[in-house]
Structures are given as C-alpha cells and as structure tokens.
Design an enzyme around this catalytic site. Structure first.
Site, PDB file in Angstrom:
ATOM      1  N   ASP A 164       0.848  -1.192   0.000  1.00 18.85           N
ATOM      2  CA  ASP A 164       0.000   0.000   0.000  1.00 18.85           C
ATOM      3  C   ASP A 164       0.885   1.243   0.000  1.00 18.85           C
ATOM      4  O   ASP A 164       1.044   1.921   1.007  1.00 18.85           O
ATOM      5  CB  ASP A 164      -0.888  -0.032   1.245  1.00 18.85           C
ATOM      6  CG  ASP A 164      -2.015   0.986   1.175  1.00 18.85           C
ATOM      7  OD1 ASP A 164      -2.236   1.540   0.099  1.00 18.85           O
ATOM      8  OD2 ASP A 164      -2.667   1.208   2.209  1.00 18.85           O
ATOM      9  N   LYS A 195      -9.496   1.627  -9.473  1.00 21.04           N
ATOM     10  CA  LYS A 195     -10.086   1.877  -8.157  1.00 21.04           C
ATOM     11  C   LYS A 195     -11.225   2.883  -8.281  1.00 21.04           C
ATOM     12  O   LYS A 195     -11.056   3.966  -8.829  1.00 21.04           O
ATOM     13  CB  LYS A 195      -9.028   2.400  -7.182  1.00 21.04           C
ATOM     14  CG  LYS A 195      -7.991   1.364  -6.802  1.00 21.04           C
ATOM     15  CD  LYS A 195      -6.959   1.922  -5.835  1.00 21.04           C
ATOM     16  CE  LYS A 195      -7.464   1.972  -4.429  1.00 21.04           C
ATOM     17  NZ  LYS A 195      -6.378   2.331  -3.476  1.00 21.04           N
ATOM     18  N   PHE A 218     -11.814  -0.721   4.680  1.00 24.38           N
ATOM     19  CA  PHE A 218     -10.786   0.081   5.339  1.00 24.38           C
ATOM     20  C   PHE A 218     -10.802  -0.161   6.855  1.00 24.38           C
ATOM     21  O   PHE A 218     -11.462   0.564   7.607  1.00 24.38           O
ATOM     22  CB  PHE A 218     -11.000   1.560   5.028  1.00 24.38           C
ATOM     23  CG  PHE A 218     -10.412   2.000   3.711  1.00 24.38           C
ATOM     24  CD1 PHE A 218     -10.304   1.139   2.647  1.00 24.38           C
ATOM     25  CD2 PHE A 218      -9.957   3.302   3.549  1.00 24.38           C
ATOM     26  CE1 PHE A 218      -9.763   1.546   1.428  1.00 24.38           C
ATOM     27  CE2 PHE A 218      -9.404   3.724   2.342  1.00 24.38           C
ATOM     28  CZ  PHE A 218      -9.309   2.845   1.279  1.00 24.38           C
ATOM     29  N   GLU A 226      -6.313   4.741  -9.178  1.00 26.04           N
ATOM     30  CA  GLU A 226      -7.597   5.277  -8.740  1.00 26.04           C
ATOM     31  C   GLU A 226      -8.155   6.339  -9.681  1.00 26.04           C
ATOM     32  O   GLU A 226      -7.441   7.217 -10.163  1.00 26.04           O
ATOM     33  CB  GLU A 226      -7.449   5.875  -7.337  1.00 26.04           C
ATOM     34  CG  GLU A 226      -8.768   6.221  -6.692  1.00 26.04           C
ATOM     35  CD  GLU A 226      -8.729   6.050  -5.179  1.00 26.04           C
ATOM     36  OE1 GLU A 226      -9.666   6.518  -4.525  1.00 26.04           O
ATOM     37  OE2 GLU A 226      -7.768   5.445  -4.669  1.00 26.04           O
ATOM     38  N   THR A 251     -12.952   0.805  -3.585  1.00 21.32           N
ATOM     39  CA  THR A 251     -12.241   1.352  -2.435  1.00 21.32           C
ATOM     40  C   THR A 251     -13.193   2.138  -1.531  1.00 21.32           C
ATOM     41  O   THR A 251     -14.363   2.312  -1.838  1.00 21.32           O
ATOM     42  CB  THR A 251     -11.069   2.231  -2.914  1.00 21.32           C
ATOM     43  OG1 THR A 251     -10.250   2.581  -1.807  1.00 21.32           O
ATOM     44  CG2 THR A 251     -11.561   3.485  -3.608  1.00 21.32           C
TER      45      THR A 251
END
Length: 317
Positions: free
Chosen positions: A17, A128, A174, A92, A152
């Site tokens: 990440d 994403k 998350f 993303e 996400t």
C-alpha cells in the site's frame, strides 16, 4: 522460524500500500495499490522526480490540461510498479468523480488506454472506484467490458453486497479508518479480536464465501500488526511499508483466522437495489461519515497534486 510476513504470504496474497518503489522492491508483494494521497506523497520524494518531470515536459509539449498531466503522473507511477510486482497494480479514478457514473467509466477507459500505450495490458491493472452507488454502477459496466475494478473506501456490508452483485473484481474494506471512527466515538479499548474494523472484514468475508460471491476481499488501511494478524487467511491484505517491515521482523507463530472452507456465520442474504443500498448506508453512521471523509481527503490531495502540476506548467511556460 520464518517471519510472520512469510507465514502470511502462505495463506494470503500480500499487497503493498504505497507509491514508494524501493519499499516494494524490499518486501516483494504480489500486487501494489496507490491512491491520490500516496501518489502525492511519492511525487514529493526526490527519488521519483523524474516521473513527475516527464509528465510536465509531456504536458507542455502537447498543451495538455492539468488533469491530463496529473493522470500521466499516476500512469508513470503505475507503469513503474508493474515492472516490480508480478500481479496487479491499482490506479484510482479521480475522487471528484465519485458520484458520476459516466465520468468514472470514461476516466477508467482513458487510464486503461494510457497503460496500453505503455505496453501494459488491462490484465495487470485494477481500476479503483469509490464504493458509492454510482461507483458500483460504473464497476458493473466496466466489469462487463473486461476491465477489473477495485472498490475502495468500503466501510459497510451494504457497500460490499452491492460490489459483489456488480461482480467487482475486488473490494477494499478500510479496517483502520473504521477503528479510528469507533475510538473517536468513545469505543474501546479494543483488542485485535474486538476491533470493529477486523469484525467488518470478517463479516464481509463470511457473506461472500457463504453465498458464493466471487469478489476478492482485501483488507486495507491498517493501524497495527494486530489487525493484520487477526485477518490472516483473508483473500488479500494491502499493507503499508512500515507494517510490512514489522511483520518481517516478527518470528512468532501466525494463526490463520479466515478460511473459505469455514467462513463463519454470515448475515442474512440481502436483495440489493439502490433504495436498499442508500437506506442501509444511511443507517450506518460510521460508514456514511467515513465514506464522505475519504472522498474529501482523496479529492483534497488530488487537488494539491493538480495545483503543483499547474504551478510547474506555468513555470515551464
């Protein structure tokens, strides 16, 4: 005794990440994922100035817009990452498109086309998208066209069910941000077993495995190694360089907690539509607030990157 990181690799696909390529080379994850905040951070590091500089020069020669140059920076980072990891790289879509299905679909196709120009096939990329209702509809369309999506900013079962129904390739709950909200609300102290973020991922995992949902579950946004260890066995886990390093130095025994053959008790199956999605999300204060916060944070960091690009383009003129 092998490290907990190596033990984790035996039961879970480990994803890095970060946009920092040196840390990825050090820990050798299967996949890599970035977001506007991580790209902004990496773009400010001297080691990656060349990736930003190239986009600025390209933009100046072409008279490209700030948005096009910002996209190129993301593609520059993503393309480099595909040379390091054997699996997928997540890129993303702009956070300010989070409630614009058509905009997300168009941007996703633009990103895939840009990768193709670099010789990077769509099979190496995950797009994403924010786990809004509009993001889910974008994923439904993109998946039908063979473009795999990573949903996400997922904080709730409603988002997970909608993503699964859309046949999204992957969902990123998350963990740490869920934990943060509950602590701020006065909850805790929490152990890894009582951590509300861990509980959320376990519930989603049980739902998917029980009802045959093919979407991959990838826990994200961890605050400590305890959360990661409590999700050992999850399909994938995306982990920061700091926590990867901590796991690599710990030679204790890592117990598997998630197993597709024994997923645990699942919530009742939900027939999801827009009305149900919006109501379930509305009833979940944490998920509503964290989804909104997350979109704002990513949009803020994207705007900072755009401002930097605009300044650089003006200097180049």
């Amino acid at each position: 005794m092998t490290s907990k990181l190596e033990q984790l690799r035996a039961m879970t696909t480990v994803v890095s990440d970060t946009g920092d390529m040196e840390s990825i080379r050090a820990f050798k994850p299967t996949d890599a994922t970035t977001n506007p905040s991580l790209i902004l951070k990496a773009a400010e590091m001297p080691a990656y100035a060349r990736l930003v500089d190239e986009a600025i020069v390209w933009g100046r020669k072409r008279g490209a817009s700030v948005g096009e140059v910002t996209d190129r920076i993301a593609i520059n980072f993503g393309s480099e990452l595909t040379k390091i990891v054997p699996g997928r790289v997540s890129t993303e879509v702009d956070a300010d498109l989070s409630f614009d299905t058509e905009g997300m679909v168009a941007k996703a196709k633009s990103l895939i086309a840009a990768y193709k120009e670099r010789g990077v096939g769509h099979e190496h990329i995950l797009i994403k998208l924010a786990s809004t209702w509009e993001g889910v509809q974008a994923a439904r369309r993109l998946q039908a066209e063979g473009i795999d999506c990573n949903m996400t900013l997922a904080f709730s079962l409603a988002q997970a069910i909608a993503a699964g129904d859309a046949k999204a390739f992957l969902l990123s709950p998350f963990v740490g941000r869920i934990f943060d909200w509950h602590v701020k609300a006065g909850g805790g102290p929490y152990t890894p077993e009582t951590d509300p973020g861990v509980h959320s991922v376990r519930t989603i995992y049980a739902y998917y495995k029980t009802y045959g949902v093919k979407t991959v579950v990838m826990g994200a946004s961890f605050r400590n190694t305890g959360e990661i260890e409590a999700l050992a066995g999850c399909d994938r886990l995306t982990i920061s360089p700091q926590l990867l390093e901590a796991l690599s130095k710990d030679e204790g025994v890592l117990t598997r907690h998630l197993d597709p053959a024994h997923p645990g008790a699942a919530p009742a199956k939900v027939a999801m539509d827009e009305k149900t999605f919006r109501w379930m999300l509305n009833e979940d204060q944490m998920a509503t607030e964290k989804l909104s916060d997350g979109i704002r944070l990513f949009a803020h960091d994207l705007e900072k990157l755009r401002s930097s690009v605009q300044h650089r383009l003006a200097e180049a003129a």
